[in-house]
Design a protein around this motif. Structure first.
Motif, short mmCIF file in Angstrom:
data_model
loop_
_atom_site.label_atom_id
_atom_site.label_comp_id
_atom_site.label_asym_id
_atom_site.label_seq_id
_atom_site.Cartn_x
_atom_site.Cartn_y
_atom_site.Cartn_z
N THR A 75 -35.26 26.99 51.35
CA THR A 75 -34.81 27.22 52.73
C THR A 75 -35.42 28.51 53.25
OG1 THR A 75 -32.80 28.41 52.05
CG2 THR A 75 -32.62 26.01 52.34
N CYS A 76 -35.48 28.64 54.58
CA CYS A 76 -36.21 29.76 55.18
C CYS A 76 -35.34 30.96 55.52
CB CYS A 76 -36.98 29.30 56.40
SG CYS A 76 -35.97 28.59 57.73
N ASN A 77 -34.02 30.80 55.56
CA ASN A 77 -33.14 31.94 55.80
C ASN A 77 -32.92 32.66 54.48
OD1 ASN A 77 -31.37 33.72 57.12
ND2 ASN A 77 -30.48 32.08 58.34
N ASP A 78 -32.15 33.74 54.50
CA ASP A 78 -32.00 34.59 53.31
C ASP A 78 -30.66 34.34 52.65
OD1 ASP A 78 -32.18 36.48 51.36
OD2 ASP A 78 -32.23 38.21 52.71
N VAL A 79 -30.67 33.56 51.59
CA VAL A 79 -29.44 33.25 50.86
C VAL A 79 -28.87 34.52 50.23
CG1 VAL A 79 -28.43 31.87 49.00
CG2 VAL A 79 -30.23 30.91 50.43
N ALA A 80 -29.73 35.46 49.86
CA ALA A 80 -29.27 36.71 49.24
C ALA A 80 -28.40 37.53 50.18
CB ALA A 80 -30.46 37.53 48.77
N ALA A 81 -28.51 37.27 51.47
CA ALA A 81 -27.69 38.00 52.45
C ALA A 81 -26.27 37.48 52.51
CB ALA A 81 -28.33 37.92 53.83
N LEU A 82 -26.02 36.32 51.87
CA LEU A 82 -24.69 35.73 51.90
C LEU A 82 -23.83 36.23 50.75
CD1 LEU A 82 -25.54 31.96 52.56
CD2 LEU A 82 -24.72 33.64 54.22
N ARG A 83 -22.58 36.46 51.05
CA ARG A 83 -21.58 36.68 50.01
C ARG A 83 -20.81 35.37 49.82
NH1 ARG A 83 -20.87 40.90 53.49
NH2 ARG A 83 -18.91 40.00 54.26
N TYR A 89 -26.96 29.12 59.00
CA TYR A 89 -27.83 28.07 59.53
C TYR A 89 -29.23 28.33 59.01
CZ TYR A 89 -30.19 25.13 63.04
OH TYR A 89 -30.96 24.19 63.67
N SER A 90 -29.93 27.30 58.57
CA SER A 90 -31.24 27.50 57.97
C SER A 90 -32.12 26.28 58.20
CB SER A 90 -31.08 27.78 56.46
OG SER A 90 -32.29 28.24 55.89
N GLY A 91 -33.30 26.31 57.59
CA GLY A 91 -34.23 25.21 57.71
C GLY A 91 -34.84 24.87 56.36
N ILE A 92 -35.07 23.59 56.14
CA ILE A 92 -35.85 23.10 55.00
C ILE A 92 -37.21 22.74 55.57
CG2 ILE A 92 -35.99 21.35 53.19
CD1 ILE A 92 -32.91 20.97 53.57
N PHE A 257 -34.35 33.54 64.29
CA PHE A 257 -33.29 34.19 63.54
C PHE A 257 -33.00 33.51 62.20
CE2 PHE A 257 -31.15 30.93 65.96
CZ PHE A 257 -30.12 30.48 65.15
N ILE A 258 -33.47 32.28 62.00
CA ILE A 258 -33.24 31.64 60.70
C ILE A 258 -34.43 31.82 59.76
CG2 ILE A 258 -31.77 29.91 61.82
CD1 ILE A 258 -33.95 27.81 61.15
N VAL A 259 -35.47 32.50 60.22
CA VAL A 259 -36.67 32.69 59.40
C VAL A 259 -36.72 34.13 58.91
CG1 VAL A 259 -39.18 32.62 59.36
CG2 VAL A 259 -37.92 30.92 60.69
N ARG A 260 -36.67 34.31 57.61
CA ARG A 260 -36.74 35.64 57.00
C ARG A 260 -38.07 35.77 56.27
NH1 ARG A 260 -33.53 36.48 60.27
NH2 ARG A 260 -31.32 37.01 60.03
N LEU A 261 -39.10 36.13 57.04
CA LEU A 261 -40.45 36.22 56.48
C LEU A 261 -40.58 37.32 55.43
CD1 LEU A 261 -42.58 35.68 59.71
CD2 LEU A 261 -42.21 34.05 57.84
N ASP A 262 -39.67 38.30 55.49
CA ASP A 262 -39.77 39.43 54.57
C ASP A 262 -38.75 39.38 53.44
OD1 ASP A 262 -37.58 39.75 56.16
OD2 ASP A 262 -37.93 41.87 56.63
N LYS A 263 -38.09 38.24 53.23
CA LYS A 263 -37.11 38.21 52.15
C LYS A 263 -37.81 38.31 50.81
CE LYS A 263 -36.45 33.13 51.87
NZ LYS A 263 -35.44 32.06 51.94
N ALA A 264 -37.07 38.73 49.81
CA ALA A 264 -37.66 39.09 48.52
C ALA A 264 -38.39 37.93 47.85
CB ALA A 264 -36.57 39.63 47.59
N ALA A 265 -37.88 36.72 48.01
CA ALA A 265 -38.48 35.56 47.35
C ALA A 265 -39.29 34.74 48.35
CB ALA A 265 -37.39 34.70 46.74
N PRO A 266 -40.47 34.25 47.93
CA PRO A 266 -41.24 33.38 48.82
C PRO A 266 -40.52 32.06 49.02
CG PRO A 266 -42.23 33.42 46.64
CD PRO A 266 -41.14 34.45 46.63
N PHE A 267 -40.77 31.42 50.17
CA PHE A 267 -40.16 30.12 50.44
C PHE A 267 -41.21 29.16 50.96
CE2 PHE A 267 -39.73 32.53 54.39
CZ PHE A 267 -40.12 31.63 55.36
N THR A 268 -40.94 27.88 50.83
CA THR A 268 -41.86 26.85 51.30
C THR A 268 -42.06 26.98 52.81
OG1 THR A 268 -41.08 25.38 49.56
CG2 THR A 268 -42.27 24.37 51.40
N GLY A 269 -43.30 27.08 53.23
CA GLY A 269 -43.62 27.23 54.64
C GLY A 269 -43.84 28.67 55.07
#
Length: 367
Positions: A75-83, A89-92, A257-269
Motif C-alpha cells: 500500500t502507498c500510505n504509511d502503515v508505520a504512522a498508525l497505532r 485510507y490508502s491505495g494498492i 495525502f495517501i501517498v508517502r513517497l518518503d516512508k522508510a520502506a519502498p512500496f509498489t508504484g
C-alpha cells in the motif's frame, strides 16, 4: 458456460421485505433503493441518519511477524504512522503507480486488515498474494464471514451510543474500537463514505440481521447504492471504476495525502510516482457543474476543452443537496482550475459546464 450465481449478503431477506429494488452489483444482489426513493434516503443521511448494507465489501486479514512491513510494501500510505486502533485510507498500486484498488487499512495489536472494493476482491487478492515474496505473514480472506453496516449522518453518534456500552462519543475520526453493539460482538470504526459523520459496524454474518433491526428500529433510514453514490459524489469521494482505475494515479486524482513517497520502506508504484511528481502531474481530477439547464453529464460522456476531446465524464448525475447536475472528469493540469469552461457531449450535442472546487458540499466528519 453460465454466469456464476449472484451472491447475497446476510441482509438480503431484510431488503426484500422492505420492498428494495435489488440489482446485480459486483457479483451480489444489492439494494439500489427502497420505496421512499434515492432522494429521501440521501436527505436522511444529510439531515438525520441512514444505514447501508455494505457486507459485499472485501476484508483481508494479515497476521504474522512481518505483517506491518508487508502491508507497507503493498500500500502507498504509511502503515508505520498508525497505532493499534487507527485506520487510514490508502491505495494498492501497480508498478506504474496506477490503482489496482483503493482501500482502508486497519491496524490491530496482532494483525492488519485491508478493506477493499467488492468488484476488485479477486484481483486485489491475487495482486497481494503475488507480492508475499517470502514475507513471514499469513493472508486470510475473511470476506464471506464478515458483515458490514455503515451508519451515516449527523444523528449516527446518538443512535449508536444508545445501543452500545462503547464510548462512541470519544472515538476519533479514523479510529476504531471493539465491543458489543445491541448485544452483538463488533468492531466499530469512524470513517465513512458520505461526507457526514458516521460509523462502520463489522460483525459476524450471523449477527447482521440483529444489528440491522437495532438501528432501523431506532430510526435509521435504510439506504441503497443509489444514495451511496449521490452522497459520495457530493462529498468529492472517488469511486473505483469511475474516478480512479488502473489508468489513473493517486497524484492525478488529487489523493496526494495517501501517498508517502518518503516512508522508510519502498512500496509498489513508488518509483513511477516519484517520476511523475518530478516531471509534473499531467492531469487532475476536477469537479464540474453544468451551466445549461436540463443538461446532465453522465458517466462515459465525452468531455471537450478548447475544441478537443480531453476525457470522459467519470461520475455525473443530479444530486439532491446540490440540486444541480454535477460530475467529475480529468483535465490537463494547466486548465484544471475553478472557472475553466468545458463542454460535455450529450447525445451528440455539446453542452456547457464549468469547473468547480471539490467537494461539492463541505464534509461534516468528526475531526
Amino acid at each position: 458456460m453460465t454466469d456464476a450465481p449472484l451472491k447475497r449478503t446476510p441482509l438480503y431477506d431484510a431488503h426484500v421485505s422492505l420492498g428494495a429494488k435489488m440489482v446485480p452489483f459486483a457479483g451480489f444482489e444489492m439494494p439500489v433503493s427502497y420505496p421512499a426513493g434515492i432522494s429521501t434516503e440521501h436527505k436522511a443521511v444529510r439531515e438525520r441518519v441512514g444505514v447501508f448494507d455494505v457486507s459485499h465489501m472485501g476484508e483481508f486479514e494479515v497476521t504474522g511477524p512481518d505483517r506491518n512491513a508487508f502491508v507497507q510494501r503493498v500500500t502507498c500510505n504509511d502503515v508505520a504512522a498508525l497505532r493499534p486502533g487507527q485506520a487510514q485510507y490508502s491505495g494498492i498500486l501497480t508498478t506504474q503507480g496506477t490503482f489496482v484498488d483503493d482501500c482502508l487499512v486497519y491496524r490491530f495489536e496482532d494483525k492488519v486488515m485491508l478493506v477493499v472494493n467488492a468488484s476488485n476482491m479477486t484481483k486485489d487478492w491475487d495482486h497481494i498474494v503475488e507480492q508475499k515474496s517470502g514475507a513471514n505473514v499469513r493472508l486470510r480472506d475473511i470476506s464471506d464471514e464478515t458483515a458490514l453496516l455503515a451508519l451515516q449522518g449527523p444523528g449516527a453518534e446518538a443512535l449508536l451510543g444508545a445501543i452500545t456500552p462503547l464510548r462512541v462519543t470519544e472515538l476519533p475520526y479514523f479510529h476504531f474500537t471493539s465491543g458489543t453493539v445491541a448485544g452483538a460482538q463488533c468492531f466499530v470504526s469512524r470513517t465513512g463514505y458520505t461526507g457526514e459523520d458516521g460509523f462502520e459496524l463489522y460483525c459476524r454474518g450471523a449477527d447482521a440481521v440483529l444489528l440491522w433491526a437495532a438501528v432501523t428500529g431506532r430510526g435509521a433510514e435504510p439506504c441503497g447504492l443509489g444514495a451511496r453514490d449521490t452522497l459520495r459524489l457530493e462529498a468529492g469521494l472517488p469511486l473505483y471504476g469511475n474516478d480512479i482505475d488502473d489508468t489513473t494515479t493517486p497524484l492525478e486524482a488529487g489523493l496526494n495525502f495517501i501517498v508517502r513517497l518518503d516512508k522508510a520502506a519502498p512500496f509498489t508504484g513508488q518509483v513511477a510516482l516519484k517520476k511523475q511528481k518530478l516531471e509534473g502531474v499531467p492531469r487532475r481530477l476536477v469537479g464540474f457543474r453544468m451551466t445549461e439547464p436540463r443538461q446532465v453529464g453522465r458517466h462515459g460522456y465525452d468531455v471537450w476543452l478548447d475544441g478537443r476531446k480531453v476525457d470522459l465524464v467519470r461520475s455525473g448525475t443530479v444530486t439532491p443537496t446540490v440540486n444541480a447536475a454535477i460530475g467529475t472528469t480529468y483535465l490537463p493540469r494547466a486548465q484544471a482550475q475553478p472557472g475553466t469552461g468545458i463542454e460535455i457531449d450529450i447525445r451528440g450535442r455539446r453542452a456547457g459546464a464549468e469547473v468547480v472546487k471539490l467537494p461539492f458540499v463541505p464534509h461534516r466528519t468528526k475531526r
